[in-house]
Scaffold this motif. Structure first.
Motif, PDB file in Angstrom:
ATOM      1  N   SER A 127       0.751  -1.021   0.076  1.00 51.55           N
ATOM      2  CA  SER A 127       0.005  -0.034  -0.017  1.00 51.55           C
ATOM      3  C   SER A 127       1.007   1.276  -0.161  1.00 51.55           C
ATOM      4  O   SER A 127       0.399   2.124  -0.537  1.00 51.55           O
ATOM      5  CB  SER A 127      -0.889  -0.024   1.133  1.00 51.55           C
ATOM      6  OG  SER A 127      -0.327   0.283   2.328  1.00 51.55           O
ATOM      7  N   TYR A 128       1.923   1.149   0.699  1.00 48.48           N
ATOM      8  CA  TYR A 128       2.843   2.364   0.392  1.00 48.48           C
ATOM      9  C   TYR A 128       3.491   2.658  -0.700  1.00 48.48           C
ATOM     10  O   TYR A 128       3.614   3.942  -1.087  1.00 48.48           O
ATOM     11  CB  TYR A 128       4.209   2.301   1.626  1.00 48.48           C
ATOM     12  CG  TYR A 128       3.783   2.365   3.067  1.00 48.48           C
ATOM     13  CD1 TYR A 128       2.748   2.829   3.678  1.00 48.48           C
ATOM     14  CD2 TYR A 128       4.379   1.299   3.850  1.00 48.48           C
ATOM     15  CE1 TYR A 128       2.372   2.966   4.895  1.00 48.48           C
ATOM     16  CE2 TYR A 128       4.273   1.214   5.205  1.00 48.48           C
ATOM     17  CZ  TYR A 128       3.100   1.859   5.935  1.00 48.48           C
ATOM     18  OH  TYR A 128       2.758   1.818   7.094  1.00 48.48           O
ATOM     19  N   TRP A 129       3.790   1.479  -1.281  1.00 52.10           N
ATOM     20  CA  TRP A 129       4.483   1.691  -2.843  1.00 52.10           C
ATOM     21  C   TRP A 129       3.246   2.024  -3.641  1.00 52.10           C
ATOM     22  O   TRP A 129       3.452   2.907  -4.713  1.00 52.10           O
ATOM     23  CB  TRP A 129       4.953   0.340  -3.349  1.00 52.10           C
ATOM     24  CG  TRP A 129       6.370   0.239  -2.877  1.00 52.10           C
ATOM     25  CD1 TRP A 129       6.731  -0.865  -2.095  1.00 52.10           C
ATOM     26  CD2 TRP A 129       7.402   0.730  -3.236  1.00 52.10           C
ATOM     27  NE1 TRP A 129       8.123  -0.678  -1.633  1.00 52.10           N
ATOM     28  CE2 TRP A 129       8.457   0.246  -2.811  1.00 52.10           C
ATOM     29  CE3 TRP A 129       7.769   1.531  -4.386  1.00 52.10           C
ATOM     30  CZ2 TRP A 129       9.851   0.703  -2.894  1.00 52.10           C
ATOM     31  CZ3 TRP A 129       8.815   2.158  -4.563  1.00 52.10           C
ATOM     32  CH2 TRP A 129      10.175   1.628  -3.886  1.00 52.10           C
ATOM     33  N   GLN A 130       2.191   2.000  -3.548  1.00 56.89           N
ATOM     34  CA  GLN A 130       1.044   2.287  -4.237  1.00 56.89           C
ATOM     35  C   GLN A 130       0.904   3.837  -4.162  1.00 56.89           C
ATOM     36  O   GLN A 130       0.492   4.563  -4.826  1.00 56.89           O
ATOM     37  CB  GLN A 130      -0.351   1.536  -3.922  1.00 56.89           C
ATOM     38  CG  GLN A 130      -0.128   0.095  -4.608  1.00 56.89           C
ATOM     39  CD  GLN A 130      -1.273  -0.983  -4.135  1.00 56.89           C
ATOM     40  OE1 GLN A 130      -2.214  -0.507  -3.118  1.00 56.89           O
ATOM     41  NE2 GLN A 130      -1.523  -2.010  -4.733  1.00 56.89           N
ATOM     42  N   LEU A 131       1.007   4.009  -2.821  1.00 52.42           N
ATOM     43  CA  LEU A 131       0.549   5.713  -2.723  1.00 52.42           C
ATOM     44  C   LEU A 131       1.602   6.525  -3.296  1.00 52.42           C
ATOM     45  O   LEU A 131       1.541   7.472  -3.536  1.00 52.42           O
ATOM     46  CB  LEU A 131       0.900   5.640  -1.017  1.00 52.42           C
ATOM     47  CG  LEU A 131       0.766   7.356  -0.446  1.00 52.42           C
ATOM     48  CD1 LEU A 131      -0.897   7.586  -0.560  1.00 52.42           C
ATOM     49  CD2 LEU A 131       1.104   7.309   0.969  1.00 52.42           C
ATOM     50  N   VAL A 132       3.002   5.836  -3.372  1.00 49.09           N
ATOM     51  CA  VAL A 132       4.122   6.833  -3.978  1.00 49.09           C
ATOM     52  C   VAL A 132       4.003   6.528  -5.451  1.00 49.09           C
ATOM     53  O   VAL A 132       4.698   7.104  -6.326  1.00 49.09           O
ATOM     54  CB  VAL A 132       5.429   6.464  -3.610  1.00 49.09           C
ATOM     55  CG1 VAL A 132       5.551   6.833  -2.101  1.00 49.09           C
ATOM     56  CG2 VAL A 132       5.715   5.160  -3.755  1.00 49.09           C
TER      57      VAL A 132
END
Length: 933
Positions: A509-514
């Motif tokens: 989810s963090y990677w998707q946010l960036v």
């Protein structure tokens, strides 16, 4: 006591009192306060590790000091390839204990009957909804009922999950479902590949539930408390709407206000407000515990007050009782009663409690610190520890902190979970926001920034703990700082920490946010790793690098990026074979992971070869009945099943099942193992006399246990006693004495006492050469470890004959054309090169190259590594043309390796040995042998 004498009469009295106390521990200490505190800490740590936690080992009997993998093995091994976070599990156990803490049942008997009826009702049956307002006692009811079920229905499997604060780790749907699936697998003796993709995990859960419930003899009850606090509960818990398996019952609790509309049609057990009798008993219990007596008039006033829906729930009444009890002995009860009666809900009562705590503080500074503590805990992801608070606020003394926390804990504001301070109830956090954060998002952002700076400082000092991995990316996400989040994710140790603890969905989810897709994320990780490798020097750095490559490979495999997963896993295997040893258990781990990729890729031949190699290494390292061996058997069985080789698969499954059953029984009986062993030894010495082979063996095992717990001083004492007893009873030339010598040598090597280790290894080798067959595994291990020790000490001339002997032993064990022999030849060649004896090294490299090419083909990575070594050797001898040709061939293999599509599987003994490029001796841990089985 100083010099054995008591320093004062009061100390003498204390000693006399303590001598009568069961399980008391006294520490003799003369010196500074700091030294005393350290000694106490050290003592408590030993008690926890040895007497409380015990030591879980397989096949301790007669075992030499084995590789310390035994004690540092990641928890994931228990569940095959599934990553398991012991911290999350501990948090759930503590949440259950806290929920069931109350001694008041509050008329729950009528609810227990309804819950019992649900379990007994014929299938199919939808989930039961336990509903009530905030603080109505839902968690207490469920935890008390779980305890009753565990007591009266031992065959019923109860899986529970208590959801904490919204947005905390305990409220993440993928983690909840993964945990429930793993608990089911654990109880069903089933170890199968489990997807990490959050969407697939949630989608596949009903199928897992169907499959695993069919294997369970008895009912399964799944209980999820505060399910409406799960992020996007209705979307992620769609499986609740599907028909449940026949023997499965589900109970979920919700707040009335936040219950999803679709769930309101389910059978519902609604918690009524407390009646006047329950209110009175709850307040009386709190007052009696503080010796506070209420007048009849005061009791009536309270009864009249606690009649509305918001003033007669369990939390409100408990808090009311605590407030009166707290003030009762020191203040005016009528006055506090008047103030309480103005509080019409739990949040306003919490506000009154907070203000009374503020008034009890001695200075404005303490009031400021109280605010800071509550706010910083509130804005964190999962809570804050005491030590973190002390570092965040240097002006906060331990005395002030202890006093504040005592008051906040006593009045139900804060609690502890896995050593972290967090809010006991959601209403407490709501009150803190109203009291201190009325300015809104700016205040919250300022406190988050304080935590960001604290954990960023830890990262800058290379202190990547589970705390910084848990908090920092989440804080950046909350702050909306994509640039810093991106940089944080590219810290390989932060991502590794999250991934290895199973927080896969969170990381994704963090990677998707960036704004990065899977492929670009994979590329960025790989680039970061290559950069990190440039600065990696020395054995420890290389082992750490191998772990990072493996983590990346597994992560990419879980994302379905199979072609990109092979390269990092292959690189991890190469480094471990070189920096550790081809027989090291971590090499088996690399082989296992690489095989897993080939299985998904449907390259079953490659996978089978790799799994068999991993199985062979695991059996040699741990013995045939270790859970690691069961893991490889399960993997092979699954592979055979995919190839429709059902008979072979079934044989392996049965073998694995027996190992796991035995391991589970041992796990139960080995709790407190070290303590029991000590007692057993004392009894044996009393009844049999002190000098017997059995007592010597027990002493050796105790030494091993303490060694594996890293208690080297105690381990040394027991190992020395074992050696002395064996020499007296069996004679100094007995093979058992060689075992004790070998163990002591390994211990001294660990302590870097190389001269002592050398002397003991030499004695052990002398005994084993005379007593054992030339190709005996114990002889081979002593030869290898002594050879590496000589090399480490710079005694290369003494190392040569042992490396030559290692070649001979491998030739006798495996035949002259086995890759294991090639590895031994390369190791000997590297030694000659270090001694500037290039002429002696050349034929050894050439012979090794021929074996590798015949075994694996001309394009295998092992061939490439050996060609590179030969190129260096040719260059140093001045044959530049040949060096260039060899190097070119090596680079062609290296380039082909990065594609790694359809390459042959590496052999179990496929290491190219101690290559020049790393110039690495074997790991200190490789000095340890698996011992006699």
């Amino acid at each position: 006591r100083e010099d054995g004498k008591v320093s004062s009469v009061s100390v003498q009295q204390l000693i006399e009192q303590m001598s009568c106390v069961n399980k008391a521990k006294m520490i003799d200490h003369v010196g500074s306060v700091e030294e005393g505190a350290y000694e106490i800490y050290d003592c408590v740590e030993k008690i926890i590790k040895q007497d409380i936690l015990g030591c879980e080992m397989s096949d301790v009997e007669g075992k030499d000091l084995g590789n310390k993998e035994e004690s540092t093995a990641p928890e994931e091994e228990v569940f095959g390839d599934v990553l398991w976070d012991a911290h999350d599990e501990q948090e759930q156990m503590e949440a259950f204990q806290q929920a069931s803490n109350s001694t008041c049942e509050l008329g729950f008997e009528k609810y227990f009957e309804r819950l019992n009826d649900l379990v007994a009702a014929p299938a199919p049956i939808p989930p039961l909804l336990v509903s009530g307002g905030p603080g109505s006692g839902k968690s207490l009811l469920l935890s008390k009922w779980i305890q009753l079920q565990q007591k009266h229905s031992p065959n019923t499997l109860i899986l529970y999950h208590f959801v904490g604060r919204p947005m905390s780790t305990s409220s993440e749907s993928a983690l909840i479902i993964k945990r429930l699936t793993l608990k089911l697998m654990q109880h069903s003796w089933l170890v199968s590949p489990l997807t990490f993709d959050p969407a697939k995990l949630l989608e596949e859960f009903p199928r897992w539930l169907e499959k695993l419930s069919a294997r369970h003899q008895g009912s399964i009850i799944i209980i999820i408390d505060s399910i409406d606090q799960i992020q996007q509960a209705e979307k992620h818990m769609k499986w609740l709407i599907d028909p449940l398996p026949v023997n499965v019952r589900v109970i979920v609790s919700v707040n009335v206000e936040t219950c999803p509309q679709a769930w309101r049609l389910w059978p519902t057990l609604h918690l009524d407000p407390l009646n006047s009798k329950d209110v009175k008993s709850l307040i009386s219990a709190e007052c009696n515990s503080a010796n506070v007596k209420l007048t009849k008039e005061q009791e009536k006033k309270l009864e009249r007050h606690c009649r509305s829906a918001t003033t007669c729930n369990a939390l409100y009444v408990t808090l009311l009782g605590k407030t009166i009890a707290c003030v009762g002995n020191t203040g005016n009860i009528d006055e506090i009663l008047q103030q309480c009666c103005q509080c019409q809900d739990t949040v306003s009562l919490y506000r009154l409690v907070l203000r009374s705590i503020q008034e009890s503080l001695h200075s404005d500074k303490e009031k400021v610190l109280l605010r800071e503590i509550l706010c910083v805990i509130g804005v964190s992801h999962n809570g804050v520890s005491e030590s973190e608070l002390m570092e965040l606020y240097p002006e906060l003394t331990s005395a002030v902190l202890a006093s504040l926390l005592h008051s906040l804990h006593k009045m139900c504001l804060l609690t502890y979970g896995c050593g972290l301070l967090k809010f006991q109830h959601l209403q407490a956090w709501e009150m803190v926001k109203l009291e201190y954060m009325e300015a809104g998002e700016n205040v919250i952002s300022a406190y988050r920034q304080k935590l960001v700076e604290y954990f960023t400082m830890q990262l800058s000092q290379d202190r990547v703990t589970w705390r910084s991995a848990d908090e920092l990316p989440w804080l950046f996400q909350q702050q909306g700082d994509k640039q810093k989040l991106h940089k944080c994710l590219l810290n390989l140790f932060v991502s590794q920490n999250l991934y290895k603890r199973g927080h896969f969905a969170e990381l994704l989810s963090y990677w998707q946010l960036v704004g990065k897709d899977k492929s670009s994320m994979a590329a960025e990780y790989f680039d970061s790793l290559k950069e990190y490798e440039k600065s990696s020097e020395g054995e420890e750095s290389m082992i750490c690098l191998a772990d990072l490559y493996e983590t990346l490979g597994r992560f990419l495999k879980d994302l379905g990026l199979l072609s990109q997963a092979v390269a990092p896993l292959q690189r991890s295997l190469e480094i471990r074979e070189t920096a550790l040893d081809p027989d090291h258990p971590r090499v088996a781990q690399s082989l296992h992971q690489l095989a897993g990729v080939y299985v998904q890729w449907k390259k079953f031949g490659n996978a089978e070869q790799l799994y068999k190699q991993a199985l062979e290494i695991s059996e040699n390292a741990y013995g045939a009945e270790h859970p690691r061996v069961a893991r490889e058997l399960d993997a092979l069985a699954t592979l055979y099943q995919k190839q429709n080789k059902y008979e072979q698969a079934e044989q392996l499954r049965k073998k694995s099942f027996k190992i796991r059953q035995k391991a589970a029984r041992q796990k139960g009986s080995l709790c407190g193992f070290a303590l029991l062993r000590q007692r057993a030894l004392q009894l044996e010495e009393l009844t049999l006399g002190k000098d017997t082979p059995d007592n010597a063996r027990t002493l050796n095992e105790l030494g091993v246990l303490y060694y594996l717990q890293n208690n080297l001083e105690t381990a040394e004492l027991f190992l020395k006693r074992s050696l002395e007893m064996r020499e007296r009873v069996l004679g100094s030339d007995h093979p058992d004495c060689a075992q004790s010598l070998n163990n002591l040598a390994a211990l001294y090597n660990e302590k870097k006492h190389y001269d002592k280790a050398e002397e003991l290894y030499e004695k052990a080798l002398d005994i084993r050469r005379r007593a054992l067959a030339p190709d005996h595994p114990c002889l081979a291990y002593t030869v290898k470890h002594l050879a590496v020790l000589y090399k480490k000490m710079g005694k290369l001339d003494k190392a040569v004959p042992l490396y030559e002997l290692a070649v001979e032993i491998r030739q006798k064990s495996f035949g002259p054309k086995h890759p294991s022999v090639a590895t031994a030849l390369v190791n000997l060649a590297v030694l000659y090169c270090q001694m500037k004896k290039q002429i002696e090294a050349l034929p050894l490299y050439e012979r090794a190259l021929k074996i590798y090419e015949d075994s694996f083909g001309h394009m295998h990575p092992r061939v490439g590594e050996t060609l590179k070594n030969l190129a260096v050797l040719s260059y140093e001898r001045g044959d530049f043309e040949k060096a260039a040709e060899l190097y070119k061939r090596a680079m062609e293999i290296k380039e082909a390796e990065t594609l790694l599509i359809g390459g042959k599987a590496t052999s179990r003994h496929s290491s190219s040995g101690d290559t020049f490029s790393l110039k690495s001796a074997l790991s200190p841990n490789a000095f340890l042998e698996p011992g006699q089985r």
